[in-house]
Design a protein around this motif. Structure first.
Motif, mmCIF file in Angstrom:
data_model
loop_
_atom_site.group_PDB
_atom_site.id
_atom_site.type_symbol
_atom_site.label_atom_id
_atom_site.label_comp_id
_atom_site.label_asym_id
_atom_site.label_seq_id
_atom_site.Cartn_x
_atom_site.Cartn_y
_atom_site.Cartn_z
ATOM 1 N N SER A 105 0.832 -1.200 0.000
ATOM 2 C CA SER A 105 0.000 0.000 0.000
ATOM 3 C C SER A 105 0.868 1.252 0.000
ATOM 4 N N LEU A 106 1.920 1.249 0.823
ATOM 5 C CA LEU A 106 2.831 2.397 0.849
ATOM 6 C C LEU A 106 3.524 2.584 -0.500
ATOM 7 N N ILE A 112 1.717 6.560 -6.769
ATOM 8 C CA ILE A 112 0.659 7.494 -7.180
ATOM 9 C C ILE A 112 1.097 8.930 -6.910
ATOM 10 N N ALA A 113 1.743 9.159 -5.762
ATOM 11 C CA ALA A 113 2.229 10.508 -5.443
ATOM 12 C C ALA A 113 3.255 10.959 -6.470
ATOM 13 N N LEU A 114 4.144 10.058 -6.867
ATOM 14 C CA LEU A 114 5.140 10.407 -7.884
ATOM 15 C C LEU A 114 4.480 10.746 -9.214
ATOM 16 N N ILE A 115 3.473 9.964 -9.583
ATOM 17 C CA ILE A 115 2.759 10.239 -10.836
ATOM 18 C C ILE A 115 2.067 11.606 -10.755
ATOM 19 N N LEU A 116 1.393 11.870 -9.634
ATOM 20 C CA LEU A 116 0.735 13.177 -9.462
ATOM 21 C C LEU A 116 1.754 14.310 -9.475
ATOM 22 N N PHE A 117 2.883 14.133 -8.824
ATOM 23 C CA PHE A 117 3.941 15.131 -8.810
ATOM 24 C C PHE A 117 4.454 15.373 -10.230
ATOM 25 N N TRP A 118 4.625 14.303 -10.983
ATOM 26 C CA TRP A 118 5.098 14.417 -12.364
ATOM 27 C C TRP A 118 4.073 15.176 -13.215
ATOM 28 N N ILE A 119 2.776 14.836 -13.022
ATOM 29 C CA ILE A 119 1.719 15.522 -13.776
ATOM 30 C C ILE A 119 1.697 17.005 -13.427
ATOM 31 N N ILE A 120 1.813 17.331 -12.138
ATOM 32 C CA ILE A 120 1.808 18.734 -11.711
ATOM 33 C C ILE A 120 2.997 19.470 -12.311
ATOM 34 N N ILE A 121 4.167 18.849 -12.269
ATOM 35 C CA ILE A 121 5.362 19.491 -12.832
ATOM 36 C C ILE A 121 5.180 19.719 -14.328
ATOM 37 N N ARG A 122 4.631 18.726 -15.033
ATOM 38 C CA ARG A 122 4.402 18.892 -16.483
ATOM 39 C C ARG A 122 3.418 20.016 -16.758
#
Length: 167
Positions: A105-106, A112-122
């Motif tokens: 789960s962690l 998921i946090a990394l994907i969201l961070f990547w999307i935000i950065i993009r």
């Protein structure tokens, strides 16, 4: 039916049995004494040894029953201990599965946090690029406007010059 010889052998058996402390042989010695005295017709002595025989026989039977009870209790205790061990193994397995579930789960949350961070950065980069692009467009339009204004001013100046020449 040789009672005297039988009695001597019985006496030796009983003496050795008492020396070794073997209650089963002591019981057998009392049994022989009782039968020998009964055979010889000495009812009093036969009764005395018969009582001793019954007493030690009952004592041995009681010990056997106690031993059987103790063995049963030990088996029950052993089964309980094995059940506890099995239960502890199952609990340990469940705890390991819980730990794995928490770990997975962690990992999923971090992923998921990394994907969201990547999307935000993009999106931010895209916004910055759009912003820069719009600034460039505004600068180009400003330059074109200034160029047109300069061209109009130049035209106006030429027209003034023509008007002055015409005068």
């Amino acid at each position: 039916r040789n009672w005297k010889t039988s009695f001597q052998y019985a006496r030796q058996l009983l003496a050795r049995a008492q020396a070794t402390g073997s209650r089963t042989f002591i019981r057998d010695g009392y049994d022989l004494y009782w039968r020998i005295y009964d055979g010889m017709g000495e009812i009093g002595s036969a009764y005395k040894y018969h009582l001793k025989y019954i007493d030690i026989h009952d004592s041995i039977a009681k010990d056997v029953q106690l031993r059987n009870i103790a063995v049963g209790l030990m088996k029950t205790w052993q089964i309980q201990q094995e059940s506890k061990i099995e239960l502890l193994k199952k609990e340990k397995k469940i705890q390991a599965q819980k730990s794995q579930l928490i770990l997975y789960s962690l990992i999923a949350i971090v992923f998921i946090a990394l994907i969201l961070f990547w999307i935000i950065i993009r999106k931010r980069k895209s916004a910055i690029i759009r912003s820069n692009h719009l600034e460039d467009i505004v600068k180009l339009q400003t330059l074109e406007s200034e160029k047109i204004i300069t061209a109009f001013e130049h035209k106006a100046t030429e027209l003034e010059m023509q008007a002055l020449r015409a005068q």
